[in-house]
Write a protein that holds these residues in place. Structure first.
Motif, short mmCIF file in Angstrom:
data_model
loop_
_atom_site.label_atom_id
_atom_site.label_comp_id
_atom_site.label_asym_id
_atom_site.label_seq_id
_atom_site.Cartn_x
_atom_site.Cartn_y
_atom_site.Cartn_z
N ALA A 539 0.56 -1.15 0.10
CA ALA A 539 0.19 -0.02 0.03
C ALA A 539 0.60 1.26 0.06
O ALA A 539 2.03 1.49 0.57
CB ALA A 539 -1.02 -0.22 1.04
N PRO A 540 0.45 2.57 -0.66
CA PRO A 540 1.73 3.42 -0.54
C PRO A 540 1.49 4.50 0.40
O PRO A 540 2.26 5.17 0.93
CB PRO A 540 0.83 4.36 -1.54
N VAL A 541 0.08 3.92 0.64
CA VAL A 541 -0.18 4.59 2.78
C VAL A 541 -0.80 3.80 2.93
O VAL A 541 -1.59 3.58 3.00
CB VAL A 541 -1.00 6.23 2.36
N GLN A 542 0.49 3.53 4.44
CA GLN A 542 -0.38 2.01 5.14
C GLN A 542 -1.20 2.87 6.21
O GLN A 542 -1.88 2.19 6.24
CB GLN A 542 0.72 1.33 5.23
N ILE A 543 -0.99 3.24 6.50
CA ILE A 543 -2.17 4.53 7.99
C ILE A 543 -2.41 6.41 7.79
O ILE A 543 -1.69 6.66 7.79
CB ILE A 543 -0.98 4.15 8.88
N MET A 544 -3.29 6.47 7.76
CA MET A 544 -4.03 7.13 7.54
C MET A 544 -4.19 7.62 9.05
O MET A 544 -4.87 7.11 10.06
CB MET A 544 -5.56 7.83 6.86
N LEU A 545 -3.66 9.07 10.09
CA LEU A 545 -3.94 9.81 10.76
C LEU A 545 -5.35 10.22 10.54
O LEU A 545 -4.79 11.69 10.42
CB LEU A 545 -2.15 10.22 11.23
N ILE A 546 -6.01 10.67 12.05
CA ILE A 546 -6.83 11.15 11.20
C ILE A 546 -7.50 11.89 13.15
O ILE A 546 -8.21 11.02 14.04
CB ILE A 546 -8.49 10.48 11.52
N PRO A 547 -7.07 12.99 13.18
CA PRO A 547 -7.34 13.69 14.63
C PRO A 547 -8.26 13.61 14.70
O PRO A 547 -9.31 14.95 13.65
CB PRO A 547 -6.19 14.97 14.88
N ILE A 548 -10.00 13.78 15.74
CA ILE A 548 -10.91 14.02 15.53
C ILE A 548 -10.86 15.78 15.53
O ILE A 548 -11.89 16.54 14.81
CB ILE A 548 -11.79 13.46 17.03
N THR A 549 -10.79 16.97 16.19
CA THR A 549 -10.75 17.97 16.34
C THR A 549 -9.07 18.61 15.94
O THR A 549 -8.15 17.64 16.03
CB THR A 549 -11.20 18.31 17.54
N ASP A 550 -9.19 19.81 15.42
CA ASP A 550 -7.84 20.94 15.28
C ASP A 550 -6.99 20.87 16.30
O ASP A 550 -5.68 20.97 16.57
CB ASP A 550 -7.91 22.20 15.91
N ALA A 551 -8.05 20.11 18.24
CA ALA A 551 -7.13 20.17 19.00
C ALA A 551 -6.31 19.11 19.59
O ALA A 551 -5.09 18.86 20.26
CB ALA A 551 -8.23 20.07 20.14
#
Length: 633
Positions: A539-551
């Motif tokens: 996979a070219p991108v293995q993991i996507m980091l998803i913050p719930i809010t900008d905080a």
């Protein structure tokens, strides 16, 4: 009385003449009902063809490859008849069976519309219910020219010009329609039960851009409605896996008219996948004793004259270039360069086998009408290798190659394979004895390894027989990958030698081989096989980091840094969007894992891991998440 030998070896006696249909009736009523055509002494004939001598007979139904070909070619004639009845001004060109269905080319000023296709399909169904017999008539060339001149079928007249004088010409008629055709055909149109016209396109007459653009209609047909329904479902599933759509949606590659048809632009994500494939390829080859080489993209004309490519392959090569008064050609293959590397020094039998490998980009002229995404391109990178060995080493090298190829393909997730032994074509070089010896050697290797294979009669390269390994995908389609080709031609042409134990010069044997085939086609096959859901290691991108809010952005950046240090390919989705939107976006882009990072995760120094197509795996510390990722790898 004549003796008829059947495929199971049994022999039946008949008073001559007898038809294949009569033989089928004697075997079983079901076979007689399903019989389409026959093969008499290896010659394809109509089911009512009179057999008047001892013969081996094979009866074909829709369930055999040759039976399907006749069924679909007969349907192409039916479609042409329907078109002529609906649009009498149209001229007919050619209408062959293809791998899945048939097409027919027509000379018509306006394109066929979707409404036109529906009308043609309805007319075909009407003609099918009439059960019109297909009648064969043999003609002299003069009679054929007279017949098609009266019909004003100019394309048929052009085809007749190419037929040598004295050769038997045949036409087939069903109802009011007559076509120039070798046959064989179905006994009647009533055998064609379920029909679907799929699409239209343009096609140059005889595939030449200098000729007129004709209107092509593609279709499919089956003996039952259920088979047609199943096939249309298959097409729907195949469209979801189309590598051209996936390549665009996942931003992997593109082909630009500005750059040129058949020339691929690799985008960053696609380039990463390609890098991973090529890195693995190099690592495995080095482990197997191959030596990596690099060669130029073009060479002098005399190189291609010596190799035989200018004699046997010129129509697939690009035009020559004049460089300082010398003719140069851009390379269609890498082999002459590898031979030049070998010939640059003397070699002892003690050094052999020598295995030279290269990811070499080659260029071949393909007509624009046959270009197809990454499957059929004009510039591609071949995972090429040449094994130069003594005659005594050849069998063992072929054995190793087959095992190596299958192991490597399995590493990419492929499980089912179709193997073919391709034999001597009509247009070739070399002595028959050499061809027979080489073909037997390849067959022995396959048998020794206990592998099932089919013989592809006449499918060999012009310089030697070969083994082809095709991947079978989730939809049952076969894609060409590995080829192992024996060559006793180029060692002779390039005067390749090695010094034997007797201190005399000897001629080595050479094996051409490609495991992946071409990086482009393999990439397309990989995409379609996995429906774009590439395994984690690819996979070219293995993991996507998803913050719930900008905080949580700063916390997300810390996690990103740690994952990058551990060697994972990850991205941070820092957009000011809702978490649900970001998750859907990652799912759509088929990213294998997501790390959801909210206030609770930050406070507890954790991540919530989510897997593509699986769902939420729960909250855990980063070490536990990395352990799951490594296990997946």
């Amino acid at each position: 009385m004549i003796k008829i030998t059947l495929p199971d070896g049994s022999i039946r006696e008949y008073s001559a003449p007898v038809t294949a249909l009569k033989i089928a009736e004697d075997i079983s009523p079901k076979l007689a009902e399903e019989a389409i055509c026959a093969e008499v002494n290896n010659k394809m004939v109509d089911i009512n063809y009179p057999i008047d001598t001892d013969a081996t007979v094979v009866i074909h139904t829709f369930h055999t490859e040759k039976g399907k070909e006749v069924y679909w070619h007969s349907t192409a004639h039916l479609m042409a008849q329907a078109v002529k009845q609906l649009f009498p001004e149209v001229k007919i060109a050619i209408g062959p069976a293809i791998e899945q269905g048939f097409y027919y080319d027509f000379d018509r000023d306006e394109p066929f519309t979707e409404e036109d296709l529906q009308k043609i399909e309805a007319k075909m169904q009407e003609l099918s219910t009439q059960a019109l017999p297909y009648y064969r008539t043999e003609l002299s060339k003069e009679e054929a020219i007279k017949l098609f001149s009266e019909m004003n079928e100019t394309y048929k007249l052009e085809l007749l010009e190419d037929i040598p004088e004295g050769e038997i010409i045949s036409s087939y008629r069903q109802g009011d329609f007559i076509d120039l055709c070798r046959g064989p055909h179905l006994p009647d149109t009533g055998k064609i039960k379920a029909i679907k016209l799929l699409r239209t396109s343009g096609a140059y007459w005889r595939g030449d851009e200098k000729n007129k653009m004709l209107k092509r209609i593609y279709g499919i047909s089956f003996p039952t409605e259920k088979e047609l329904t199943d096939y249309l479902h298959f097409l729907e599933e195949a469209s979801k896996r189309d590598h051209r759509k996936l390549g665009k949606d996942l931003e992997l590659f593109s082909i630009s008219d500005e750059v040129g048809p058949g020339l691929v632009l690799w985008h960053p994500k696609g380039a990463m996948v390609r890098h991973l494939i090529e890195t693995y390829w190099k690592e495995q080859h080095l482990k197997k004793g191959y030596q990596l080489v690099y060669t130029p993209h073009l060479g002098r004309a005399n190189l291609w004259e010596t190799s035989g490519h200018l004699d046997f392959y010129k129509e697939n090569m690009y035009s020559k270039m004049d460089i300082e008064g010398q003719d140069y050609y851009i390379k269609p293959m890498n082999c002459p360069f590898h031979i030049s590397i070998y010939n640059s020094s003397l070699h002892s039998y003690r050094e052999l086998p020598i295995r030279l490998a290269e990811l070499g980009t080659v260029y071949r002229y393909e007509r624009s009408g046959v270009l197809h995404g990454l499957m059929r391109v004009r510039g591609f990178t071949q995972d090429d290798a040449h094994i130069i060995c003594t005659p005594e080493q050849m069998d063992m090298e072929v054995d190793k190659l087959i095992v190596f190829s299958l192991d490597m393909l399995k590493a990419f997730g492929f499980k089912e394979f179709l193997i073919y032994l391709a034999t001597k074509p009509d247009d070739c070089v070399g002595e028959k004895e050499d061809w027979d010896k080489a073909t037997a050697s390849l067959a022995n290797s396959l048998q020794k390894l206990g592998l099932e294979y089919k013989v592809d009669e006449g499918g060999g390269a012009f310089y030697g027989p070969k083994i082809d390994i095709k991947i079978k995908d989730a939809l049952g389609r076969a894609w060409q990958c590995t080829t192992i080709q024996f060559d006793f031609n180029e060692p002779e042409r390039f005067d390749m030698t090695y010094i034997g134990a007797d201190n005399s010069a000897h001629r080595p044997y050479m094996i051409h081989r490609a495991v992946l085939g071409s990086v482009e086609r393999f990439f397309a096959t990989l995409l379609e096989y996995h429906s774009g859901n590439l395994p984690l290691w690819l996979a070219p991108v293995q993991i996507m980091l998803i913050p719930i809010t900008d905080a949580q952005l700063n916390y997300a950046r810390k996690i990103e840094e740690q994952l990058l240090e551990q060697g994972f390919r990850c991205e941070l989705d820092s957009r000011s969007e809702k978490m649900g939107y970001k998750i859907r976006s990652a799912e759509k882009n088929k990213i294998p894992f997501m790390c959801i990072l909210g206030k609770n995760e930050e406070n507890n120094n954790q991540v919530t891991l989510r897997q593509h197509t699986v769902g939420d795996l729960g909250a855990m510390n980063l070490e536990a998440a990395i352990a799951i990722l490594r296990k997946e790898l």
